[in-house]
Write a protein that holds these residues in place. Structure first.
Motif, PDB file in Angstrom:
ATOM      1  N   PHE A 139       0.857  -1.191   0.000  1.00 28.40           N
ATOM      2  CA  PHE A 139       0.000   0.000   0.000  1.00 28.40           C
ATOM      3  C   PHE A 139       0.890   1.236   0.000  1.00 28.40           C
ATOM      4  CE2 PHE A 139       0.684  -1.238   4.426  1.00 28.40           C
ATOM      5  CZ  PHE A 139       1.124  -0.063   5.018  1.00 28.40           C
ATOM      6  N   GLU A 140       0.339   2.345  -0.485  1.00 28.76           N
ATOM      7  CA  GLU A 140       1.082   3.609  -0.498  1.00 28.76           C
ATOM      8  C   GLU A 140       0.084   4.758  -0.562  1.00 28.76           C
ATOM      9  OE1 GLU A 140       4.796   4.042  -2.780  1.00 28.76           O
ATOM     10  OE2 GLU A 140       3.826   5.763  -3.765  1.00 28.76           O
ATOM     11  N   PHE A 141       0.321   5.795   0.233  1.00 31.11           N
ATOM     12  CA  PHE A 141      -0.534   6.985   0.229  1.00 31.11           C
ATOM     13  C   PHE A 141       0.258   8.149   0.793  1.00 31.11           C
ATOM     14  CE2 PHE A 141      -1.222   4.691   4.167  1.00 31.11           C
ATOM     15  CZ  PHE A 141      -1.148   5.664   5.150  1.00 31.11           C
ATOM     16  N   TYR A 142      -0.326   9.323   0.785  1.00 30.53           N
ATOM     17  CA  TYR A 142       0.335  10.547   1.253  1.00 30.53           C
ATOM     18  C   TYR A 142      -0.496  11.164   2.357  1.00 30.53           C
ATOM     19  CZ  TYR A 142       3.200   9.949  -2.859  1.00 30.53           C
ATOM     20  OH  TYR A 142       4.058   9.436  -3.793  1.00 30.53           O
ATOM     21  N   LEU A 143       0.185  11.604   3.424  1.00 31.25           N
ATOM     22  CA  LEU A 143      -0.505  12.091   4.619  1.00 31.25           C
ATOM     23  C   LEU A 143       0.070  13.441   5.037  1.00 31.25           C
ATOM     24  CD1 LEU A 143      -2.392  11.705   7.069  1.00 31.25           C
ATOM     25  CD2 LEU A 143      -0.544  10.411   8.167  1.00 31.25           C
ATOM     26  N   ASP A 144      -0.822  14.405   5.231  1.00 31.56           N
ATOM     27  CA  ASP A 144      -0.437  15.728   5.732  1.00 31.56           C
ATOM     28  C   ASP A 144      -0.460  15.669   7.253  1.00 31.56           C
ATOM     29  OD1 ASP A 144      -0.316  18.384   6.620  1.00 31.56           O
ATOM     30  OD2 ASP A 144      -1.237  19.116   4.763  1.00 31.56           O
ATOM     31  N   PRO A 145       0.687  15.838   7.937  1.00 35.26           N
ATOM     32  CA  PRO A 145       0.704  15.680   9.393  1.00 35.26           C
ATOM     33  C   PRO A 145      -0.019  16.792  10.155  1.00 35.26           C
ATOM     34  CG  PRO A 145       2.830  16.466   8.625  1.00 35.26           C
ATOM     35  CD  PRO A 145       2.018  16.170   7.404  1.00 35.26           C
ATOM     36  N   GLN A 146      -0.283  17.911   9.459  1.00 34.39           N
ATOM     37  CA  GLN A 146      -0.972  19.012  10.141  1.00 34.39           C
ATOM     38  C   GLN A 146      -2.485  18.892  10.034  1.00 34.39           C
ATOM     39  OE1 GLN A 146       0.850  22.478   8.315  1.00 34.39           O
ATOM     40  NE2 GLN A 146       2.357  22.641   9.974  1.00 34.39           N
ATOM     41  N   ASN A 196       4.593  18.927   1.279  1.00 31.56           N
ATOM     42  CA  ASN A 196       4.537  18.879   2.750  1.00 31.56           C
ATOM     43  C   ASN A 196       3.748  17.686   3.267  1.00 31.56           C
ATOM     44  OD1 ASN A 196       6.036  21.307   3.112  1.00 31.56           O
ATOM     45  ND2 ASN A 196       4.171  22.476   2.594  1.00 31.56           N
ATOM     46  N   CYS A 197       3.705  16.640   2.470  1.00 33.55           N
ATOM     47  CA  CYS A 197       3.034  15.412   2.901  1.00 33.55           C
ATOM     48  C   CYS A 197       4.046  14.261   2.963  1.00 33.55           C
ATOM     49  CB  CYS A 197       1.909  15.037   1.931  1.00 33.55           C
ATOM     50  SG  CYS A 197       0.473  16.133   2.004  1.00 33.55           S
ATOM     51  N   PHE A 198       3.846  13.387   3.899  1.00 31.80           N
ATOM     52  CA  PHE A 198       4.688  12.195   4.008  1.00 31.80           C
ATOM     53  C   PHE A 198       4.187  11.111   3.056  1.00 31.80           C
ATOM     54  CE2 PHE A 198       5.580  14.057   8.178  1.00 31.80           C
ATOM     55  CZ  PHE A 198       6.960  13.870   8.269  1.00 31.80           C
ATOM     56  N   THR A 257       1.493  12.754  16.057  1.00 33.54           N
ATOM     57  CA  THR A 257       2.506  13.423  16.879  1.00 33.54           C
ATOM     58  C   THR A 257       3.913  13.083  16.416  1.00 33.54           C
ATOM     59  OG1 THR A 257       1.029  13.343  18.795  1.00 33.54           O
ATOM     60  CG2 THR A 257       3.363  13.732  19.234  1.00 33.54           C
ATOM     61  N   THR A 258       4.128  11.806  16.121  1.00 32.04           N
ATOM     62  CA  THR A 258       5.449  11.361  15.661  1.00 32.04           C
ATOM     63  C   THR A 258       5.804  11.994  14.324  1.00 32.04           C
ATOM     64  OG1 THR A 258       5.147   9.247  16.792  1.00 32.04           O
ATOM     65  CG2 THR A 258       6.869   9.355  15.112  1.00 32.04           C
ATOM     66  N   LEU A 259       4.840  12.057  13.402  1.00 36.30           N
ATOM     67  CA  LEU A 259       5.096  12.680  12.108  1.00 36.30           C
ATOM     68  C   LEU A 259       5.422  14.160  12.271  1.00 36.30           C
ATOM     69  CD1 LEU A 259       2.375  11.030   9.823  1.00 36.30           C
ATOM     70  CD2 LEU A 259       4.804  10.479   9.993  1.00 36.30           C
ATOM     71  N   GLY A 260       4.771  14.812  13.223  1.00 41.57           N
ATOM     72  CA  GLY A 260       5.076  16.215  13.497  1.00 41.57           C
ATOM     73  C   GLY A 260       6.510  16.389  13.975  1.00 41.57           C
ATOM     74  N   ARG A 261       6.945  15.513  14.876  1.00 42.73           N
ATOM     75  CA  ARG A 261       8.326  15.577  15.384  1.00 42.73           C
ATOM     76  C   ARG A 261       9.334  15.304  14.263  1.00 42.73           C
ATOM     77  NH1 ARG A 261       8.555  11.494  20.275  1.00 42.73           N
ATOM     78  NH2 ARG A 261      10.732  12.222  20.321  1.00 42.73           N
ATOM     79  N   ILE A 262       8.994  14.350  13.391  1.00 38.63           N
ATOM     80  CA  ILE A 262       9.891  14.047  12.265  1.00 38.63           C
ATOM     81  C   ILE A 262       9.979  15.238  11.322  1.00 38.63           C
ATOM     82  CG2 ILE A 262      10.177  12.603  10.217  1.00 38.63           C
ATOM     83  CD1 ILE A 262       8.872  10.314  11.801  1.00 38.63           C
ATOM     84  N   LYS A 263       8.834  15.876  11.057  1.00 35.02           N
ATOM     85  CA  LYS A 263       8.823  17.030  10.164  1.00 35.02           C
ATOM     86  C   LYS A 263       9.641  18.184  10.730  1.00 35.02           C
ATOM     87  CE  LYS A 263       5.772  19.919   7.376  1.00 35.02           C
ATOM     88  NZ  LYS A 263       4.384  20.239   6.991  1.00 35.02           N
TER      89      LYS A 263
END
Length: 907
Positions: free
Chosen positions: A736-743, A754-756, A872-878
């Motif tokens: 699977f693969e998709f894009y996620l905006d952490p905000q 700005n998406c993971f 939260t983790t994605l925010g810290r990574i960003k």
């Protein structure tokens, strides 16, 4: 005529030098530096000198050998060792040992040369052994081996080393006919009994004046100075010069924490003396082995701007071109090692096609040449191995070796090959192994000059070359017992040396009587203005050292630890406090910042990257385990690949098992697979996965083991599906693969700024044929698997991550509600994980005990909490967080990136 002049102090030599005629007499010294200094004195006084005016003793003996036996070739120790190994292998049945004992045999030849080459040496020693049975048992056989090999070198190969010349010259009774120039012998404590006999023989034709050191404490070195006793007995006259009045001198005894502190203090002291107006030529830094100190000492002197007379040199083996050359020769000649293969391969253009981590994984463990086939590119580079069979002539070896030289720098290879050609004649035959070993020894010993010393700089020299009238202020460093005492590589005891001398008159070099200690005591009494005697408690590697007996005997505070004087480097570090050197100030601030970061007092700077890293379930777990591990893998692109070794790694086993289960669960699922079919299936999987083994023989038992695993898996699955008849596997290794905006939390299947990019692969998804789903993740064992109630606390998020993705409808062609998450342990086919008890009986059995968390409400809590952790983790990574802050310090003990990590608790 033989004459002995008793010298109590080196200052008395000036009187003898005043009457010395360099055109008619030859002054014999022990070292090169003393020779050069004496030649300069002659030039200053007479304006000229001839080659024979000043000679080293070794030069005189070489000249005599050349005139008496011109057919005998003088060779270096390394070449003699190569020939010795060949002799030992050829006559291993006679000697009882082979070339592996070469170092011991060579040491015995060195130690016993005076006996071996003496016409009556062996017969006398044989008689001596009869009355000394204990010594005979200890080392007679080694002596006989050494004698056998030495005579082979001398008589068949017609070679000799510089250390054996004097012993060999004992065989000639007409030395005086090949030398006609009167001698003044100034060898101090370095004279041997054999040299004394040769000098006595020369005195029959020419005048020989021997300068005998006779300090008040000479009885402490009776064994070392015995040659002078022999010369006294044979002399026609013994003269004693008038005593020289000694001036007052200042002496200090200093103890330091280590060699580096010695160096710093020495440089600081030299700088103080220079500031006081002392001429650089009048200052000397002296050590038993100055080469140990010189690399660091030279760097400190250069920073101070203090010139030194010593040349700045480097070993030939420090040149990358030479290192690569030898590595390539070893790799192509079957002497496989990871380091050589790495050095020789990564200079090739083909290396650009193979990542370094992959290379290390494949070739960290090497056993035979066939291991090169683990990678097609590497095998292609080293496919043509050199023919190592039989013996090669010198020119054949040189030609083959030069074919592997790939650098435009030819000066150093010319120097190396010149040494080889000087020692080995065209007809010399050795095996490739011995030629290569000899080439390596040349490279290890050969030096090239980077920068010539300054003639008017300070004197930096070894102890045996330190006698100088110019040196008025001297610093003695390295006064340790280890540096001053010789090492006995033979089994002769101290008593053996004394007994041999007393009974049969052979005074061999006794390691218990150190000529270095003798010279140190002589130097201590030489005329000077100020002397510093230094001892460092540790060497540059941190090993403990013991103080020399002489240093302990001096008057001073031996237990007091001295703080070294400051050097220019210390001043530069403090200069920013006085507003000096703004460029350096910035550097200092950077260093201080890094130190505070290492101490954990200042956070590390965040990572800024033009692209957000790709995220997977394991990446989230890695970040929560330690942000630095995540950074190493995702930002620095480091890889932790398993090594190819005789023990097949867990990752390879896991790949095989996953691939088998993927093929066996294709619907409609068959349960009648034959062994032959499974065998072919595994062969196909091996090709698809590009699995590599250290030894091809490992594959057969591993394949058999996985065939049995496949049969057991089918048997279990058959019974499972008979109980849960609606079970169907609808997803195998499902990506699977998709894009996620952490905000905002927005999800898209198309790339956005700005998406993971989030991707992954689910091992297995089972369904009841409707909308109920079960996620299965294969595991080889249950070790490290927590109960589902501890998943969030222990950061075991993989199954929750898969459930979250499926519930969001982000897996193509799979729709439904997840009611079970299981780790499938294929060692015992046990399923562990989370399930909704209310729906048990269709895809899985109910819990034997009531589980209050096996409900839809618990599942929703898991999804909610996981979603919060993920965002939260994605925010810290960003934000670029990368501090080495492990959730559990136990992680650090097995962390692959431990050496690169700057965590405070690791520094």
């Amino acid at each position: 005529m033989l004459k002995v002049i008793s010298i109590e102090s080196r200052s008395q030599i000036s009187e003898i030098f005043a009457n010395y005629n360099p055109r008619e007499q030859s002054w014999l010294v022990s070292d090169l530096r003393t020779k050069f200094e004496l030649q300069q004195k002659i030039l200053g006084r007479d304006g000229q000198y001839i080659d024979e005016s000043v000679l080293r003793a070794s030069d005189l003996w070489k000249m005599l050998l050349k005139r008496l036996d011109p057919g005998l070739r003088l060779v270096s120790d390394p070449f003699a060792r190569s020939l010795l190994r060949t002799i030992m292998d050829e006559h291993a049945d006679v000697l009882g040992v082979n070339s592996s004992a070469e170092d011991t045999v060579f040491s015995y030849i060195d130690q016993m040369a005076a006996v071996i080459f003496h016409p009556e040496g062996t017969s006398r020693l044989t008689e001596w052994f009869e009355s000394h049975p204990e010594a005979m048992n200890r080392w007679k056989e080694w002596y006989l081996r050494a004698r056998f090999c030495a005579l082979k070198l001398l008589q068949e190969h017609r070679v000799i080393t510089a250390d054996w010349i004097t012993a060999y010259l004992q065989n000639f009774n007409d030395l005086e006919r090949v030398w006609s120039m009167p001698l003044i012998v100034d060898l101090s404590g370095e004279i041997t009994r054999v040299e004394a006999e040769l000098l006595q023989a020369l005195s029959r034709a020419v005048d020989v004046v021997v300068l005998e050191p006779t300090p008040a404490w000479r009885s402490d070195f009776h064994f070392l100075l015995q040659p002078y006793e022999d010369l006294r007995a044979m002399s026609t006259a013994v003269q004693k010069l008038p005593a020289v009045v000694r001036g007052e001198k200042k002496s200090e005894v200093l103890r330091f924490s280590g060699m580096l502190a010695e160096i710093k203090h020495s440089v600081g002291q030299v700088r103080q003396w220079l500031d006081q107006g002392i001429v650089a030529e009048n200052i000397a830094v002296i050590a038993p082995d100055i080469e140990t100190y010189w690399p660091v000492l030279q760097a400190y002197l250069a920073e101070e701007g203090i010139p030194a007379q010593k040349d700045i040199t480097h070993k030939a083996q420090s040149l990358p071109s030479v290192t690569r050359w030898l590595a390539l020769l070893r790799s192509k000649s079957g002497r496989l090692s990871t380091s050589d293969l790495e050095i020789s391969f990564f200079e090739k253009e083909e290396a650009q096609q193979l990542r370094y981590e992959e290379f290390r994984s494949l070739f960290k463990s090497l056993y035979v040449n066939e291991d090169l086939a683990r990678n097609e590119i590497v095998h292609k580079v080293f496919f043509e191995q050199m023919d190592l069979g039989g013996f090669l002539k010198r020119d054949e070896f040189v030609a083959k070796a030069l074919l592997s030289w790939n650098s435009d720098e030819t000066d150093i290879v010319q120097v190396v090959l010149r040494e080889l050609l000087q020692n080995a004649v065209a007809g010399t035959s050795l095996t490739w192994k011995e030629w290569l070993s000899y080439l390596e020894s040349i490279v290890a010993a050969k030096e090239y000059t980077l920068e010539k010393g300054e003639p008017r700089g300070i004197m930096v020299t070894k102890l045996m070359s330190a006698h100088s009238e110019k040196a008025r202020r001297r610093i003695f460093v390295g006064l340790t017992d280890e540096a001053l005492k010789g090492r006995n590589k033979t089994q002769l005891s101290g008593q053996d040396y004394f007994e041999l001398a007393k009974d049969i008159g052979f005074y061999l070099d006794n390691p218990d009587q150190s000529d270095l200690e003798f010279e140190l005591r002589l130097l201590a009494e030489a005329d000077s203005d100020e002397d510093l005697y230094c001892f460092g408690a540790t060497d540059l590697s941190g090993s403990l050292c013991s103080p020399a007996t002489f240093w302990m005997s001096l008057q001073g505070e031996h237990e007091k630890l001295t703080v070294p004087l400051e050097t220019r480097w210390d001043e530069l570090q403090h200069s920013t406090q006085r507003g000096e050197r703004p460029l350096l100030a910035g550097r200092k601030e950077l260093v201080e910042q890094r130190i505070l970061q290492d101490l954990g007092k200042v956070p590390f700077a965040t990572i800024t990257s033009p692209e957000l890293p790709r995220i997977s379930a394991s990446a989230v777990e890695s970040f929560l385990e330690c942000p630095f591990i995540f950074a190493a893998q995702r930002y620095f692109k480091l890889k932790d690949l398993p090594d190819i070794d005789l023990d097949v790694d867990h990752r390879t086993r896991g790949q095989l098992a996953h691939a088998i289960f993927e093929k066996l669960t294709i619907e409609p699922m068959r349960f009648d697979w034959k062994v032959e079919e499974l065998d072919q299936l595994l062969e196909t999987v091996r090709v698809e996965k590009k699995l590599v083994f250290a030894d091809e023989r490992l594959w057969t038992p591993l394949k058999k083991k996985h065939i049995q695993l496949g049969l057991r898996f089918l048997d279990f699955e058959k019974r499972w599906r008979e109980e849960f008849k609606k079970t169907r596997t609808i997803g195998r290794e499902k990506r699977f693969e998709f894009y996620l905006d952490p905000q905002s939390g927005d999800i898209s299947t198309e790339a956005r700024d700005n998406c993971f990019r989030i991707s992954g692969q689910i091992d297995r998804i089972d369904s009841d044929g409707g909308k109920q789903l079960v996620v299965v993740d294969y595991k080889s064992s249950s070790g490290g698997i927590s109960a589902h109630g501890s998943w969030l606390k222990n950061h075991e998020l993989q199954l929750l991550f898969y459930m979250w993705v499926l519930e969001k409808g982000l897996v193509q062609d799979v729709q439904g509600e997840v009611i079970g998450l299981f780790y499938y342990v294929f060692r015992n086919f046990e399923r562990k994980g989370f399930k909704v008890d209310d729906l048990a009986g269709v895809l899985y059995p109910a819990n034997k005990r009531k589980d209050k968390n096996a409900t839809f409400e618990a599942k929703e809590r898991y999804l909610t909490e996981f979603s919060q952790i993920l965002m939260t983790t994605l925010g810290r990574i960003k934000n670029g967080e990368c501090d080495a802050k492990p959730a559990d310090f136990k992680t650090c003990t097995s962390c692959e990136w431990r050496r690169q990590c700057r965590a405070p608790h690791l520094n």
